[in-house]
Each structure stands twice: as C-alpha cells, then as structure tokens.
Design an enzyme around this catalytic site. Structure first.
Site, PDB file in Angstrom:
ATOM      1  CG  ASP A 170      -1.966   1.039   1.218  1.00 54.84           C
ATOM      2  OD1 ASP A 170      -3.154   0.682   1.259  1.00 54.84           O
ATOM      3  OD2 ASP A 170      -1.626   2.247   1.181  1.00 54.84           O
ATOM      4  CD  GLN A 222     -14.396  -0.296  -2.514  1.00 48.97           C
ATOM      5  OE1 GLN A 222     -15.600  -0.421  -2.283  1.00 48.97           O
ATOM      6  NE2 GLN A 222     -13.746  -1.107  -3.341  1.00 48.97           N
ATOM      7  CG  HIS A 242      -8.564  -2.405  -1.921  1.00 42.57           C
ATOM      8  ND1 HIS A 242      -9.494  -1.766  -2.707  1.00 42.57           N
ATOM      9  CD2 HIS A 242      -8.436  -1.645  -0.811  1.00 42.57           C
ATOM     10  CE1 HIS A 242      -9.900  -0.669  -2.104  1.00 42.57           C
ATOM     11  NE2 HIS A 242      -9.279  -0.570  -0.939  1.00 42.57           N
ATOM     12  CG  HIS A 260      -6.868  -2.457   3.628  1.00 44.42           C
ATOM     13  ND1 HIS A 260      -6.040  -1.405   3.333  1.00 44.42           N
ATOM     14  CD2 HIS A 260      -8.087  -2.127   3.141  1.00 44.42           C
ATOM     15  CE1 HIS A 260      -6.735  -0.463   2.699  1.00 44.42           C
ATOM     16  NE2 HIS A 260      -7.991  -0.873   2.564  1.00 44.42           N
TER      17      HIS A 260
HETATM   18  P1  DGP Z   1      -9.427   2.013   0.876  1.00 46.44           P
HETATM   19  O1  DGP Z   1      -9.482   3.301   1.586  1.00 46.44           O
HETATM   20  O2  DGP Z   1      -9.895   0.845   1.701  1.00 46.44           O
HETATM   21  O3  DGP Z   1     -10.103   2.079  -0.454  1.00 46.44           O
HETATM   22  O4  DGP Z   1      -7.889   1.731   0.597  1.00 46.44           O
HETATM   23  C1  DGP Z   1      -7.250   2.086  -0.573  1.00 46.44           C
HETATM   24  C2  DGP Z   1      -5.783   1.958  -0.334  1.00 46.44           C
HETATM   25  O5  DGP Z   1      -5.138   2.013  -1.579  1.00 46.44           O
HETATM   26  C3  DGP Z   1      -5.199   3.076   0.513  1.00 46.44           C
HETATM   27  O6  DGP Z   1      -4.699   2.513   1.706  1.00 46.44           O
HETATM   28  C4  DGP Z   1      -4.091   3.662  -0.325  1.00 46.44           C
HETATM   29  C5  DGP Z   1      -3.903   2.654  -1.425  1.00 46.44           C
HETATM   30  N1  DGP Z   1      -3.596   3.217  -2.707  1.00 46.44           N
HETATM   31  C6  DGP Z   1      -4.285   4.173  -3.373  1.00 46.44           C
HETATM   32  N2  DGP Z   1      -3.692   4.441  -4.545  1.00 46.44           N
HETATM   33  C7  DGP Z   1      -2.615   3.620  -4.630  1.00 46.44           C
HETATM   34  C8  DGP Z   1      -1.609   3.425  -5.623  1.00 46.44           C
HETATM   35  O7  DGP Z   1      -1.575   4.065  -6.659  1.00 46.44           O
HETATM   36  N3  DGP Z   1      -0.656   2.485  -5.344  1.00 46.44           N
HETATM   37  C9  DGP Z   1      -0.667   1.770  -4.198  1.00 46.44           C
HETATM   38  N4  DGP Z   1       0.323   0.888  -4.019  1.00 46.44           N
HETATM   39  N5  DGP Z   1      -1.596   1.915  -3.245  1.00 46.44           N
HETATM   40  C10 DGP Z   1      -2.556   2.842  -3.465  1.00 46.44           C
END
Ligand code: DGP
Length: 145
Positions: free
Chosen positions: A32, A93, A99, A101
């Site tokens: 993340d 979300q 996804h 976590h």
């Molecule tokens: P949520 O809030 O449950 O939808 O979590 C989305 C997660 O995705 C958040 O913890 C940050 C991560 N995230 C968002 N954009 C990117 C990205 O471009 N790359 C990666 N590796 N993670 C991302």
C-alpha cells in the site's frame, strides 16, 4: 469507473508502479502506498470487481487462501505480533477495485482496535430487531441469491 482508469488495474497490467509481493492466476498483492504500518499489503483480484459483494463465489476460496498466505508471510517475514485483515466496501473505499488490506500489527502500534468508537445496543429489543433483519435477509438471499 472503467478498468482503463482503475489504478489497481493499471498496477496489475504493469502500467503503473506497484511493489508486488505476490501474484498468481487470480490475484496480486502489493505494498500500500500509504501504509498503516510498514508492510501493509493490498491483495486484489486480477479481474475488476468493485466490492466483496460483486465477486463470484468461486473466487472467494482462492482469494482468501492467498490472504492467509500473505498474512503468514508478513507475520514471519516482518516478525509481526499479529495481522489486521479488512475490506472497505463502498463506504471509506477510495479505490473501487476490491482490495483486502493485510496489515502487520504490533502491540502499542497505535492502531486502536477497529479504529472507530464502539457503542453498546440501546436495549434487547434493538438487538433482536437487528438480528431478525439480518437473519431474514440471509434467508431470502439463500432462496434467491
Ligand atoms: P481504501 O481506503 O480501503 O479504499 O484503501 C485504498 C488503499 O489504496 C489506501 O490505503 C491507499 C492505497 N492506494 C491508493 N492508490 C494507490 C496506488 O496508486 N498504489 C498503491 N500501491 N496503493 C494505493
């Protein structure tokens, strides 16, 4: 959102950077970008499904088997005391591609319980009402998914 615009679809296709820790035929897992703790991973199905409620039943077993593998790997590889596993569905979300976590946890890491305040039910009547509504919906879904 089209899969062309989805950041996780781009990571899956190799069109965006992702620090991948695991991949197989149905899923990939990567770090993340804004971790709750170092090692916070996101496990995503390769196919673009928005929420847990949208994925086909056949995918759930293999996907959660991978969640178990990654959880164990984080526990061992990062010497974590525990693991938090969670999914935001629609509310909170931020990326509409399912996804999971998978977050390493250690006592005193300042992630408090479920992150949110908790409140007891007002009374037994309220508990029974909520119980009945969920049970009723489950029974209806079992008859007609
Ligand atoms: P949520 O809030 O449950 O939808 O979590 C989305 C997660 O995705 C958040 O913890 C940050 C991560 N995230 C968002 N954009 C990117 C990205 O471009 N790359 C990666 N590796 N993670 C991302």
């Amino acid at each position: 959102m089209s899969t062309r615009e989805c950041i996780f679809c781009k990571i899956i296709k190799g069109d965006a950077e992702g620090y991948i820790v695991f991949e197989d035929d149905i899923s990939i897992a990567f770090l993340d970008v804004r971790p709750l703790n170092p090692g916070h991973c996101l496990l995503v199905p390769r196919e673009h499904y928005e929420t847990l409620m949208d994925i086909p039943d056949e995918l759930i077993g293999p996907l959660f088997k991978n969640a178990k593998l990654i959880s164990k790997a984080i526990e061992v590889g990062l010497e974590a005391q525990g693991i938090f596993v969670g999914i935001n569905n629609r509310v909170s979300q931020s990326v509409p591609h399912l996804h999971i976590h998978i977050v390493p946890r250690n006592r005193g890491d300042n992630l408090k319980g479920f992150f949110w305040p908790r409140y007891p039910y007002k009374d037994r009547e309220t508990i029974l009402d909520i119980q009945n509504r969920i049970r009723g919906a489950i029974n209806r879904l079992l008859i007609q998914p």
